[in-house]
Design an enzyme around this catalytic site. Structure first.
Site, mmCIF file in Angstrom:
data_model
loop_
_atom_site.group_PDB
_atom_site.id
_atom_site.type_symbol
_atom_site.label_atom_id
_atom_site.label_comp_id
_atom_site.label_asym_id
_atom_site.label_seq_id
_atom_site.Cartn_x
_atom_site.Cartn_y
_atom_site.Cartn_z
ATOM 1 N N LYS A 113 0.879 -1.181 0.000
ATOM 2 C CA LYS A 113 0.000 0.000 0.000
ATOM 3 C C LYS A 113 0.906 1.216 0.000
ATOM 4 O O LYS A 113 1.786 1.335 0.857
ATOM 5 C CB LYS A 113 -0.922 0.036 1.209
ATOM 6 C CG LYS A 113 -1.785 1.310 1.195
ATOM 7 C CD LYS A 113 -2.909 1.266 2.210
ATOM 8 C CE LYS A 113 -2.467 1.769 3.560
ATOM 9 N NZ LYS A 113 -3.603 1.950 4.479
ATOM 10 N N SER A 151 -5.884 11.368 16.948
ATOM 11 C CA SER A 151 -4.539 11.661 16.436
ATOM 12 C C SER A 151 -3.679 12.290 17.526
ATOM 13 O O SER A 151 -2.760 13.046 17.243
ATOM 14 C CB SER A 151 -4.656 12.595 15.233
ATOM 15 O OG SER A 151 -5.460 13.718 15.577
ATOM 16 N N MET A 173 -6.594 2.424 18.607
ATOM 17 C CA MET A 173 -6.483 2.351 17.145
ATOM 18 C C MET A 173 -5.839 3.589 16.517
ATOM 19 O O MET A 173 -5.531 3.593 15.333
ATOM 20 C CB MET A 173 -7.883 2.157 16.537
ATOM 21 C CG MET A 173 -8.621 0.936 17.051
ATOM 22 S SD MET A 173 -7.689 -0.603 16.903
ATOM 23 C CE MET A 173 -7.493 -0.726 15.145
ATOM 24 N N GLY A 174 -5.636 4.639 17.290
ATOM 25 C CA GLY A 174 -5.157 5.892 16.682
ATOM 26 C C GLY A 174 -3.645 5.997 16.590
ATOM 27 O O GLY A 174 -3.123 6.689 15.713
ATOM 28 N N THR A 175 -2.932 5.343 17.494
ATOM 29 C CA THR A 175 -1.479 5.530 17.559
ATOM 30 C C THR A 175 -0.780 4.646 16.538
ATOM 31 O O THR A 175 -0.712 3.432 16.696
ATOM 32 C CB THR A 175 -0.981 5.248 18.993
ATOM 33 O OG1 THR A 175 -1.585 6.214 19.856
ATOM 34 C CG2 THR A 175 0.520 5.370 19.087
ATOM 35 N N ASP A 176 -0.278 5.304 15.480
ATOM 36 C CA ASP A 176 0.366 4.569 14.393
ATOM 37 C C ASP A 176 1.667 5.230 13.962
ATOM 38 O O ASP A 176 2.148 5.013 12.863
ATOM 39 C CB ASP A 176 -0.600 4.442 13.199
ATOM 40 C CG ASP A 176 -1.104 5.811 12.731
ATOM 41 O OD1 ASP A 176 -0.711 6.841 13.326
ATOM 42 O OD2 ASP A 176 -1.873 5.853 11.761
ATOM 43 N N LYS A 222 3.004 9.459 18.961
ATOM 44 C CA LYS A 222 1.566 9.535 19.238
ATOM 45 C C LYS A 222 1.241 8.735 20.499
ATOM 46 O O LYS A 222 1.917 7.746 20.807
ATOM 47 C CB LYS A 222 0.752 8.973 18.068
ATOM 48 C CG LYS A 222 0.588 9.930 16.897
ATOM 49 C CD LYS A 222 -0.405 9.334 15.904
ATOM 50 C CE LYS A 222 -0.557 10.182 14.669
ATOM 51 N NZ LYS A 222 -1.418 9.528 13.676
ATOM 52 N N GLY A 247 -3.724 -1.621 18.008
ATOM 53 C CA GLY A 247 -3.923 -1.801 16.558
ATOM 54 C C GLY A 247 -3.123 -0.779 15.775
ATOM 55 O O GLY A 247 -3.538 0.358 15.602
HETATM 56 P P1 NAD Z 1 -9.419 12.912 12.095
HETATM 57 O O1 NAD Z 1 -8.435 13.983 11.817
HETATM 58 O O2 NAD Z 1 -10.654 12.824 11.278
HETATM 59 O O3 NAD Z 1 -9.868 12.973 13.646
HETATM 60 C C1 NAD Z 1 -8.912 13.167 14.661
HETATM 61 C C2 NAD Z 1 -9.529 12.865 16.007
HETATM 62 O O4 NAD Z 1 -8.516 13.069 17.013
HETATM 63 C C3 NAD Z 1 -10.686 13.801 16.374
HETATM 64 O O5 NAD Z 1 -11.613 13.090 17.174
HETATM 65 C C4 NAD Z 1 -9.994 14.884 17.197
HETATM 66 O O6 NAD Z 1 -10.878 15.564 18.066
HETATM 67 C C5 NAD Z 1 -9.009 14.026 17.965
HETATM 68 N N1 NAD Z 1 -7.878 14.796 18.498
HETATM 69 C C6 NAD Z 1 -7.153 15.744 17.839
HETATM 70 N N2 NAD Z 1 -6.219 16.252 18.675
HETATM 71 C C7 NAD Z 1 -6.361 15.611 19.872
HETATM 72 C C8 NAD Z 1 -5.692 15.687 21.126
HETATM 73 N N3 NAD Z 1 -4.669 16.531 21.317
HETATM 74 N N4 NAD Z 1 -6.114 14.868 22.121
HETATM 75 C C9 NAD Z 1 -7.128 13.996 21.934
HETATM 76 N N5 NAD Z 1 -7.802 13.889 20.771
HETATM 77 C C10 NAD Z 1 -7.413 14.684 19.751
HETATM 78 O O7 NAD Z 1 -8.592 11.553 12.028
HETATM 79 P P2 NAD Z 1 -9.099 10.083 11.681
HETATM 80 O O8 NAD Z 1 -9.035 9.879 10.211
HETATM 81 O O9 NAD Z 1 -10.342 9.797 12.420
HETATM 82 O O10 NAD Z 1 -7.889 9.222 12.287
HETATM 83 C C11 NAD Z 1 -7.670 9.170 13.680
HETATM 84 C C12 NAD Z 1 -6.325 8.541 13.966
HETATM 85 O O11 NAD Z 1 -6.325 7.195 13.508
HETATM 86 C C13 NAD Z 1 -5.125 9.194 13.267
HETATM 87 O O12 NAD Z 1 -4.089 9.306 14.211
HETATM 88 C C14 NAD Z 1 -4.739 8.220 12.181
HETATM 89 O O13 NAD Z 1 -3.367 8.282 11.853
HETATM 90 C C15 NAD Z 1 -5.099 6.909 12.869
HETATM 91 N N6 NAD Z 1 -5.288 5.762 11.972
HETATM 92 C C16 NAD Z 1 -4.833 4.563 12.404
HETATM 93 C C17 NAD Z 1 -4.987 3.445 11.612
HETATM 94 C C18 NAD Z 1 -4.521 2.104 12.115
HETATM 95 O O14 NAD Z 1 -4.507 1.140 11.354
HETATM 96 N N7 NAD Z 1 -4.171 1.987 13.368
HETATM 97 C C19 NAD Z 1 -5.622 3.550 10.366
HETATM 98 C C20 NAD Z 1 -6.123 4.791 9.971
HETATM 99 C C21 NAD Z 1 -5.953 5.904 10.788
#
Ligand code: NAD
Length: 321
Positions: free
Chosen positions: A67, A199, A219-222, A226, A292
């Site tokens: 990818k 994020s 799931m957010g920390t990648d 982060k 994740g």
């Molecule tokens: P997005 O930009 O649409 O949303 C970001 C979210 O994070 C919002 O809810 C926002 O309010 C919150 N946020 C922003 N700053 C913050 C802070 N300082 N403290 C707490 N929350 C905060 O992003 P998204 O597309 O929903 O993606 C979210 C995360 O998931 C990203 O970090 C992205 O890289 C990650 N991600 C991970 C995978 C995986 O396989 N693990 C896949 C896709 C995305």
């Protein structure tokens, strides 16, 4: 070769097929039939973009490829999605390119499938309350996939930007579930399953917030730096991940590993639970945590499934290449 454009993915791929593909590839990773190659991710010094590759090979399904994608922060102003992904699949027998597949929607589906697989195998069986941390783009995919795994009766949510919580409330309403916006201590005390998809670079969910038996899908920390949950919570939990190498370097585990409160040997691949090599949740009051991180093999698994579906339905574009 086949081309499956981004605009076709939504009508081809569904949550059930994504779940099946991701569960199978996690199992193949744990049995060492599938492995990810090292991830490349670079700030390219143009358009503020981060660009890279995730790749791997699954000897069971013969999915081989990569990818390619990244993050272009200026895209939204141009009417485009900031995250851009494309999957390229190769024939494992000949090396010839097999398919070019739009990867944007697939990324959201495979990420939601990963946490859903973790909920299936690790969450308390009688989980009733789903706690959502994060209300961004990925959050709705996460909620839709999660509610299919247990008989949830309520969704509670917290977001750093509270004005975004209507996104969670609207979806819960569509799913026929009551929604309540709560503070993090209430979320940690009430939720049987917590999904964190933000994020953030600093923890929101703290160790003291989580008081009962819970499954947490981080799931957010990648990326390095982060962080969504306090390292002490990771250290206290029984920890599972998609891939240990990524968990300790770019996943939620990186912080507890760095401060010495978590050892690599205490992290288990979720695939080992799927394969029956690890019991998963073993006590009633346990906190389980799935880190994740998002692996290339997940992308190859869902892209392979989508190509098969597109060929079957006659919507794959065939190109002599
Ligand atoms: P997005 O930009 O649409 O949303 C970001 C979210 O994070 C919002 O809810 C926002 O309010 C919150 N946020 C922003 N700053 C913050 C802070 N300082 N403290 C707490 N929350 C905060 O992003 P998204 O597309 O929903 O993606 C979210 C995360 O998931 C990203 O970090 C992205 O890289 C990650 N991600 C991970 C995978 C995986 O396989 N693990 C896949 C896709 C995305």
């Amino acid at each position: 070769m086949y081309i499956v454009p981004e605009k076709e993915i939504g009508s081809l791929m569904d949550r059930a097929a994504s779940f099946e593909a991701v569960e199978a590839v996690f199992a193949a990773m744990a049995s060492k039939d599938a492995y990810n190659f090292p991830v490349i991710r670079e700030a390219i010094g143009h358009a503020d973009a981060l660009y890279g590759f995730k790749s791997g090979f699954d000897r069971k399904s013969l999915a081989l490829g990569l990818k390619s994608g990244g993050y272009w922060p200026g895209n939204e102003a141009k009417g485009l999605t900031n995250h851009q992904s494309t999957v390229i699949l190769f024939d494992a027998d000949t090396g010839k390119v097999k398919a070019l597949v739009g990867g944007n929607l697939l990324t959201a589906l495979r990420t939601a499938a990963a946490s859903a697989v973790s909920i299936k195998h690790l969450a308390p069986k009688n989980a009733k309350v789903l706690g959502m941390i994060g209300a961004g783009h990925q959050s709705t995919f996460q909620m839709r996939a999660a509610v299919e795994q247990r008989d949830f009766e309520k969704v509670i949510g917290w977001n750093y930007h509270p004005e975004m919580l209507s996104r969670l409330a609207d979806l819960a309403d569509e799913l026929g579930l009551p929604f309540e916006a709560v503070e993090l201590d209430q979320l940690g005390a009430q939720a049987d399953v917590i999904i964190s998809i933000t994020s953030a670079f600093a923890p929101s969910l703290m160790n003291a917030h989580v008081t009962g038996p819970t499954h947490i899908a981080c799931m957010g920390t990648d990326t390095k730096g982060k962080q969504e949950v306090e390292a002490a919570l990771v250290a206290r939990a029984t920890v599972f991940t998609d891939e240990i190498a990524q968990a300790i370097s770019i996943g939620e585990c990186q912080h507890a590993i760095a401060d010495g409160t978590l050892a690599e040997k205490d992290i288990t691949e979720l695939g080992a639970v799927i394969n029956g090599a690890h019991a998963g949740r073993t006590t009633d009051d346990e906190v389980t945590l799935f880190d994740g991180t998002g692996v290339g093999l997940q992308d190859l698994a869902v892209a392979s499934a989508v190509v098969d579906l597109a060929v079957k339905k006659g919507v794959a574009i065939e190109v002599d290449f």
